[in-house]
Design an enzyme around this catalytic site. Structure first.
Site, PDB file in Angstrom:
ATOM      1  N   ILE A  69      -9.664 -11.978 -23.386  1.00 21.34           N
ATOM      2  CA  ILE A  69      -9.589 -12.393 -21.984  1.00 21.34           C
ATOM      3  C   ILE A  69      -8.301 -11.897 -21.336  1.00 21.34           C
ATOM      4  O   ILE A  69      -8.290 -11.481 -20.182  1.00 21.34           O
ATOM      5  CB  ILE A  69      -9.712 -13.921 -21.868  1.00 21.34           C
ATOM      6  CG1 ILE A  69     -11.067 -14.371 -22.422  1.00 21.34           C
ATOM      7  CG2 ILE A  69      -9.557 -14.382 -20.422  1.00 21.34           C
ATOM      8  CD1 ILE A  69     -11.230 -15.858 -22.561  1.00 21.34           C
TER       9      ILE A  69
ATOM     10  N   ASP B 154       1.815  -8.773 -26.442  1.00 12.29           N
ATOM     11  CA  ASP B 154       0.944  -9.238 -27.518  1.00 12.29           C
ATOM     12  C   ASP B 154       1.667  -9.041 -28.844  1.00 12.29           C
ATOM     13  O   ASP B 154       2.456  -8.099 -29.000  1.00 12.29           O
ATOM     14  CB  ASP B 154      -0.377  -8.462 -27.518  1.00 12.29           C
ATOM     15  CG  ASP B 154      -1.459  -9.180 -28.286  1.00 12.29           C
ATOM     16  OD1 ASP B 154      -2.291  -9.873 -27.649  1.00 12.29           O
ATOM     17  OD2 ASP B 154      -1.495  -9.073 -29.535  1.00 12.29           O
TER      18      ASP B 154
ATOM     19  N   THR C 189      -7.164 -22.579 -22.384  1.00  7.94           N
ATOM     20  CA  THR C 189      -7.737 -23.926 -22.365  1.00  7.94           C
ATOM     21  C   THR C 189      -6.820 -24.865 -23.140  1.00  7.94           C
ATOM     22  O   THR C 189      -6.446 -24.590 -24.277  1.00  7.94           O
ATOM     23  CB  THR C 189      -9.141 -23.922 -22.987  1.00  7.94           C
ATOM     24  OG1 THR C 189      -9.954 -22.987 -22.285  1.00  7.94           O
ATOM     25  CG2 THR C 189      -9.767 -25.310 -22.921  1.00  7.94           C
TER      26      THR C 189
ATOM     27  N   ARG D  19     -12.625 -18.978 -17.297  1.00  7.69           N
ATOM     28  CA  ARG D  19     -13.969 -19.572 -17.322  1.00  7.69           C
ATOM     29  C   ARG D  19     -15.020 -18.484 -17.560  1.00  7.69           C
ATOM     30  O   ARG D  19     -16.137 -18.569 -17.046  1.00  7.69           O
ATOM     31  CB  ARG D  19     -14.255 -20.279 -15.995  1.00  7.69           C
ATOM     32  CG  ARG D  19     -13.187 -21.257 -15.553  1.00  7.69           C
ATOM     33  CD  ARG D  19     -13.482 -21.831 -14.189  1.00  7.69           C
ATOM     34  NE  ARG D  19     -14.562 -22.790 -14.214  1.00  7.69           N
ATOM     35  CZ  ARG D  19     -15.282 -23.146 -13.144  1.00  7.69           C
ATOM     36  NH1 ARG D  19     -15.037 -22.588 -11.971  1.00  7.69           N
ATOM     37  NH2 ARG D  19     -16.240 -24.026 -13.243  1.00  7.69           N
ATOM     38  N   VAL D  20     -14.654 -17.464 -18.317  1.00  7.60           N
ATOM     39  CA  VAL D  20     -15.491 -16.276 -18.425  1.00  7.60           C
ATOM     40  C   VAL D  20     -16.283 -16.272 -19.728  1.00  7.60           C
ATOM     41  O   VAL D  20     -16.045 -17.074 -20.625  1.00  7.60           O
ATOM     42  CB  VAL D  20     -14.637 -15.000 -18.324  1.00  7.60           C
ATOM     43  CG1 VAL D  20     -14.014 -14.898 -16.935  1.00  7.60           C
ATOM     44  CG2 VAL D  20     -13.539 -14.996 -19.395  1.00  7.60           C
TER      45      VAL D  20
ATOM     46  N   LYS E  83     -11.778 -27.915 -17.303  1.00  9.54           N
ATOM     47  CA  LYS E  83     -12.196 -26.857 -18.223  1.00  9.54           C
ATOM     48  C   LYS E  83     -12.741 -27.433 -19.524  1.00  9.54           C
ATOM     49  O   LYS E  83     -13.794 -27.002 -20.024  1.00  9.54           O
ATOM     50  CB  LYS E  83     -11.022 -25.912 -18.515  1.00  9.54           C
ATOM     51  CG  LYS E  83     -11.320 -24.885 -19.605  1.00  9.54           C
ATOM     52  CD  LYS E  83     -12.544 -24.017 -19.284  1.00  9.54           C
ATOM     53  CE  LYS E  83     -13.027 -23.243 -20.500  1.00  9.54           C
ATOM     54  NZ  LYS E  83     -12.130 -22.184 -20.917  1.00  9.54           N
TER      55      LYS E  83
ATOM     56  N   ARG F  35     -21.573 -28.705 -22.399  1.00 13.19           N
ATOM     57  CA  ARG F  35     -22.469 -27.792 -23.093  1.00 13.19           C
ATOM     58  C   ARG F  35     -22.715 -28.243 -24.528  1.00 13.19           C
ATOM     59  O   ARG F  35     -23.831 -28.172 -25.043  1.00 13.19           O
ATOM     60  CB  ARG F  35     -21.892 -26.379 -23.063  1.00 13.19           C
ATOM     61  CG  ARG F  35     -21.889 -25.770 -21.665  1.00 13.19           C
ATOM     62  CD  ARG F  35     -21.167 -24.444 -21.642  1.00 13.19           C
ATOM     63  NE  ARG F  35     -21.830 -23.444 -22.457  1.00 13.19           N
ATOM     64  CZ  ARG F  35     -21.271 -22.305 -22.855  1.00 13.19           C
ATOM     65  NH1 ARG F  35     -20.015 -22.043 -22.510  1.00 13.19           N
ATOM     66  NH2 ARG F  35     -21.936 -21.444 -23.588  1.00 13.19           N
TER      67      ARG F  35
ATOM     68  N   GLY G  50     -21.012 -21.795 -32.218  1.00 15.20           N
ATOM     69  CA  GLY G  50     -19.790 -21.132 -32.669  1.00 15.20           C
ATOM     70  C   GLY G  50     -18.963 -20.613 -31.517  1.00 15.20           C
ATOM     71  O   GLY G  50     -19.239 -20.880 -30.347  1.00 15.20           O
TER      72      GLY G  50
ATOM     73  N   CYS H  55     -14.866 -21.544 -27.970  1.00 14.63           N
ATOM     74  CA  CYS H  55     -14.897 -22.610 -26.963  1.00 14.63           C
ATOM     75  C   CYS H  55     -15.584 -23.876 -27.433  1.00 14.63           C
ATOM     76  O   CYS H  55     -14.925 -24.879 -27.729  1.00 14.63           O
ATOM     77  CB  CYS H  55     -15.577 -22.078 -25.692  1.00 14.63           C
ATOM     78  SG  CYS H  55     -14.744 -20.665 -24.933  1.00 14.63           S
TER      79      CYS H  55
ATOM     80  N   TYR I  27     -20.866 -15.230 -33.994  1.00 13.59           N
ATOM     81  CA  TYR I  27     -21.314 -16.573 -33.644  1.00 13.59           C
ATOM     82  C   TYR I  27     -22.502 -16.561 -32.690  1.00 13.59           C
ATOM     83  O   TYR I  27     -23.271 -17.523 -32.630  1.00 13.59           O
ATOM     84  CB  TYR I  27     -20.166 -17.405 -33.066  1.00 13.59           C
ATOM     85  CG  TYR I  27     -19.835 -17.128 -31.612  1.00 13.59           C
ATOM     86  CD1 TYR I  27     -20.410 -17.880 -30.593  1.00 13.59           C
ATOM     87  CD2 TYR I  27     -18.934 -16.132 -31.254  1.00 13.59           C
ATOM     88  CE1 TYR I  27     -20.104 -17.647 -29.261  1.00 13.59           C
ATOM     89  CE2 TYR I  27     -18.617 -15.890 -29.932  1.00 13.59           C
ATOM     90  CZ  TYR I  27     -19.201 -16.637 -28.940  1.00 13.59           C
ATOM     91  OH  TYR I  27     -18.899 -16.393 -27.620  1.00 13.59           O
TER      92      TYR I  27
END
Length: 438
Positions: A19, A38, A130, A164-165, A217, A224, A268, A271, A326
């Site tokens: 992301i 990174d 998150t 939120r992608v 979030k 879900r 999986g 999230c 997953y």
């Protein structure tokens, strides 16, 4: 106070993962000079060569190449250095859970320490990771205050705007999903809103606090997880009653207030199996949230028990799992149900094979299982096939080469039952043990 023209041109993105890199690339293609950071040298080298290290993300390769050509995106392994060159710092470093489901802050705590050592007075810090409610201010804002010696809300600004992608459509989602924004004060919200208005150009939803944005979030993911658990519970009951759950869901969801999700062999990814614990570990440790985690994680065991009921002992049975990822069409093994299946089948002394076109044989071997090509003659000796991730490559799988196969367990309710049973292979799936019409 941040100079507006300058603040919108110098951005540090901390974390260039699945992301973070798309965010950095979008920002760099919309008028910003982005300094990415990174801890992975390979990631940094790829970005500095104008290449994306992420596959199957439509539009990302071109955005990274464009930003490299325009010299608007560079990367470093030194987060403090990146932060020192920016007025806006976007944090997208993962927060995970450990083996005991406790929240694991190791990576982001280190990132925040690095940010605090490089931050300049007047900067805006936006967390997109998150997070459990309260952490943006109480854990990270205070840490920056302490290390940097700056006053939160006065010397630097703090906002939370969760990603939120969805993998494989991140660039599209960044354009179309509303951006939720909460801040430590009105100025923080205003600065974050102006930034996203320029770079993402989509709808903004300003909420009243950091905690509201954080809560929203996690709540999305809990919704879900609970809905999938309900679908799985209904699917198990449908099996008992000889009812086809897929038919039930299609019929039920024709009513506009019914939104039953699809059942499956497990949940999986980064999230849904992880973020509910951000509530559970903060005190929501009884009720639907906890129960849903238990139901969804138990689906793998339920599948194995059904297979054993059909075939008896799995000792020395040749079992092939289709899909290490997953879910379909992504290369991501985090919290994959296949990992649960591997443990369960190894405990039963089955001979275990995994096929996944997203992974190399070497990558599959690292999970302690044998990779198996669908062209390998060994497939003729497979006793059981379990579909875990329905990659597009499996859509036309005919199963004729599985001449010794006794059972196909369709963990995603996607395979052609008639085609399989015509070959003399038993077929089972999640909640589709329909008796049919008399």
């Amino acid at each position: 106070m941040i100079d507006q023209s300058q603040s919108l041109s110098n951005v540090a993105v901390i974390g260039l993962g699945k992301i973070g890199l798309p965010l950095a690339a979008v920002f760099a293609n919309h008028g910003c000079h982005v300094f990415g950071a990174d801890i992975n040298n390979d990631v940094v080298n790829a970005v500095n060569q104008g290449r994306s290290h992420i596959n199957n993300e439509p539009g990302l390769d071109q955005l990274v190449a464009n930003a490299h050509k325009d010299k608007t995106l560079t990367a470093t392994t030194k987060s403090t250095e990146a932060v020192s060159q920016a007025n806006i710092i976007v944090v997208i470093v993962p927060v995970l859970i450990d083996q005991q489901n406790n929240t694991d802050y190791r990576f982001i705590d280190q990132a925040v320490e690095d940010i605090a050592r490089g931050i300049k007075k007047g900067s805006l810090v936006i967390f997109e990771t998150t997070l459990p409610p309260g952490d943006t201010q109480n854990r990270f804002g205070k840490k920056i205050e302490e290390v940097a010696g700056l006053r939160l809300g006065e010397d630097f600004y703090l906002a939370y705007s969760p990603e939120r992608v969805y993998s494989n459509r991140i660039i599209e989602d960044l354009q179309h999903y509303p951006k939720i924004i909460g801040g430590i004060n009105e100025k923080s919200v205003e600065l974050a809103a102006n930034f996203y208005k320029k770079t993402l150009r989509g709808e903004l939803i300003k909420v009243s606090s950091l905690e509201t944005a954080e809560f929203a979030k996690v709540a999305e993911c809990v919704y879900r997880d609970v809905n999938i658990a309900l679908a799985n519970e209904l699917a198990q009951f449908a099996d008992e009653k000889g009812v086809n759950i897929s038919e039930v869901i299609a019929a039920s969801n024709s009513q506009p207030y019914s939104h039953i999700h699809s059942p499956g062999i497990g949940v999986g990814g980064h999230c849904i199996p992880i973020y509910p614990y951000f509530f559970i570990n903060k005190g929501l440790d009884q009720g639907l949230t906890t129960l849903s985690r238990q139901i969804n994680d138990n689906m793998a065991n339920d599948a194995i028990l059904k297979i054993e009921k059909e075939l008896g002992s799995l000792t020395n049975k040749n079992v092939l799992i289709l899909g290490l990822s997953y879910r379909e069409n992504v290369k991501e093994p985090t919290k994959s149900t296949t990992l649960l299946l591997i443990d369960l089948l190894q405990d039963r002394n089955a001979n275990l094979f995994v096929n996944d076109p997203q992974f190399s044989d070497h990558e599959i071997t690292e999970f302690g299982v044998r990779p198996l090509s669908l062209d390998d003659p060994v497939v003729s000796k497979i006793d059981v096939v379990i579909l875990q991730a329905f990659h597009s490559e499996y859509a036309d799988l005919g199963f004729r080469q599985f001449s010794n196969c006794q059972l196909v367990f369709d963990g995603r309710n996607k395979l052609n039952k008639e085609q399989i049973t015509t070959l003399g292979i038993d077929y089972q799936s999640i909640g589709n043990a329909s008796k049919g019409m008399n």
